[in-house]
Design a protein around this motif. Structure first.
Motif, PDB file in Angstrom:
ATOM      1  N   HIS A  51      26.074  31.718  46.578  1.00  0.00           N
ATOM      2  CA  HIS A  51      26.708  32.824  46.116  1.00  0.00           C
ATOM      3  C   HIS A  51      26.467  34.178  47.236  1.00  0.00           C
ATOM      4  N   GLU A 108      33.408  36.091  34.764  1.00  0.00           N
ATOM      5  CA  GLU A 108      32.220  35.716  35.116  1.00  0.00           C
ATOM      6  C   GLU A 108      31.285  35.442  33.772  1.00  0.00           C
ATOM      7  N   LYS A 118      34.917  29.435  42.131  1.00  0.00           N
ATOM      8  CA  LYS A 118      34.027  30.386  42.669  1.00  0.00           C
ATOM      9  C   LYS A 118      34.481  31.818  43.110  1.00  0.00           C
ATOM     10  N   THR A 119      33.314  32.866  43.101  1.00  0.00           N
ATOM     11  CA  THR A 119      33.796  34.159  43.320  1.00  0.00           C
ATOM     12  C   THR A 119      34.359  34.024  44.724  1.00  0.00           C
ATOM     13  N   ARG A 164      27.078  38.376  42.903  1.00  0.00           N
ATOM     14  CA  ARG A 164      28.603  37.877  42.700  1.00  0.00           C
ATOM     15  C   ARG A 164      29.450  38.900  41.977  1.00  0.00           C
ATOM     16  N   GLU A 211      34.960  23.568  44.724  1.00  0.00           N
ATOM     17  CA  GLU A 211      34.449  24.178  45.945  1.00  0.00           C
ATOM     18  C   GLU A 211      34.357  23.052  47.039  1.00  0.00           C
ATOM     19  N   ALA A 256      32.256  30.710  37.321  1.00  0.00           N
ATOM     20  CA  ALA A 256      31.993  30.019  38.593  1.00  0.00           C
ATOM     21  C   ALA A 256      31.387  28.518  38.404  1.00  0.00           C
TER      22      ALA A 256
END
Length: 380
Positions: A330, A156, A46-47, A306, A211, A187
């Motif tokens: 996000h 990304e 994830k970001t 993001r 996550e 992500a």
């Protein structure tokens, strides 16, 4: 584990210390050694997980031991989906290369601004961070060449494809040398990304950072039920009553962003809008002022949900709910980053309640919803 155990040289470790990176994040622990060995890497994270430094540090290390490329022949190409992310990634390269014995020139190029100044400063660039469209413009003008690229980074990647850059990305890939190192970060891992992996990555080291619920636990979530006509006054009330020093407000449309900024400004709250219809200069200025703490309120569309790293952002407000639960996560993930705490607030009209129940179900977390009928919003 420490950064010194990952095979990085003293100049990079000094830069890491100056950036106040205390210890490597999980994705950095796995990505840095793999990239240093020349392996292709697929990173799913994830970001906000630290992936940018995870590829920047080993690539700078490798470049130190690589002869400088011919003028306008790029050694390392980083493709990103947005202008803001291009600037941010380039800044990370520059910041972490500050103590290297050999200067490595990094340049960010993107559309929305005149192409001529970018063509003029390309000379001597070894690391090029680019959005696909502007890179193709420069290639058609023969201002830059990709035939000697040794490393490609797709950052990304899922967002790049979701934004409709698939054709441009494929065209760029066709111009690259067949023998190169490939690094792909995303992500999410959908069918389009899987196809890209099969066509471009050779026996990649797969790094998947799951996550967990813990990051969301660091974000205090709250929602307010409000009629549409009271949303603007409620937003101003919350900013004032909460003494919010810095708040990122998300809206669904560019017109809403501009109208909201006009209302906030009229009522004595300094704010700026950031969306795709703003000039690149205006967007850059607004983001820089916001990140430095000089602008208290930034009103944005999902353009910046993001890939934008705003350290210690205390508040995010969803003035409009996003379309999907994933976009909601996000958005609120702009706060509570890297072990910091933050607060995410959503303004719900009665029509939003069903959609918000879906978001909560997907997120696996209930959010307290407060009534606002009794709040006196006069003068807000």
């Amino acid at each position: 584990m420490s950064f010194s155990s990952l095979g990085l040289s003293a100049p990079l470790l000094k830069a890491v210390a100056e950036q106040q990176y205390t210890q490597p994040y999980p994705i950095q622990q796995e990505a840095i050694p793999a990239i240093l060995k020349g392996k292709d890497v697929l990173g799913i994270a994830k970001t906000g997980s630290g992936k940018t430094a995870g590829f920047v540090l080993p690539l700078l290390e490798k470049l130190q031991n690589t002869p400088q490329s011919r003028n306008r022949y790029i050694n390392t190409l980083v493709l990103v989906p947005t202008r803001e992310l291009a600037v941010q990634v380039a800044e990370v390269f520059k910041g972490l290369s500050s103590h290297l014995p050999r200067r490595i020139k990094t340049l960010a190029i993107y559309g929305g601004v005149s192409i001529n100044p970018q063509m003029m400063v390309l000379s001597g660039t070894e690391v090029l961070v680019a959005t696909p469209g502007r890179l193709l413009d420069l290639l058609s003008s023969k201002a830059v060449h990709l035939s000697e690229v040794e490393t490609l980074v797709l950052d990304e990647a899922d967002k790049m494809l979701n934004l409709g850059f698939e054709e441009e990305v494929n065209k760029i890939l066709s111009l690259l040398p067949a023998k190169r190192q490939n690094i792909l970060f995303s992500a999410t891992l959908g069918n389009e990304i899987e196809q890209l992996i099969k066509g471009q990555l050779h026996e990649p080291v797969r790094i998947e950072i799951q996550e967990e619920a813990q990051p969301l636990e660091q974000i205090k979530q709250l929602a307010y039920l409000v009629t549409p006509e009271r949303k603007g006054p409620l937003l101003r009330y919350l900013i004032r009553q909460g003494n919010m020093p810095q708040v990122l407000v998300f809206v669904s449309a560019t017109r809403t962003a501009d109208n909201l900024v006009a209302k906030l400004t009229k009522n004595g709250i300094e704010a700026a809008a950031m969306h795709s219809k703003k000039s690149q200069g205006a967007r850059t200025e607004a983001l820089n002022r916001f990140k430095s703490g000089k602008l208290p309120v930034l009103v944005a569309t999902d353009l910046v949900s993001r890939g934008i790293d705003i350290q210690q952002l205390p508040y995010v407000i969803n003035y409009d709910l996003p379309r999907s639960p994933k976009d909601y996560i996000h958005r609120i993930g702009r706060t509570g980053r890297a072990e910091a705490t933050g607060e995410a607030i959503s303004l719900l009209t009665p029509d939003d309640r069903h959609h918000f129940r879906i978001i909560q179900k997907k997120m696996g977390r209930q959010v307290e919803i407060l009534e606002t009928n009794d709040l006196d919003l006069q003068g807000s």
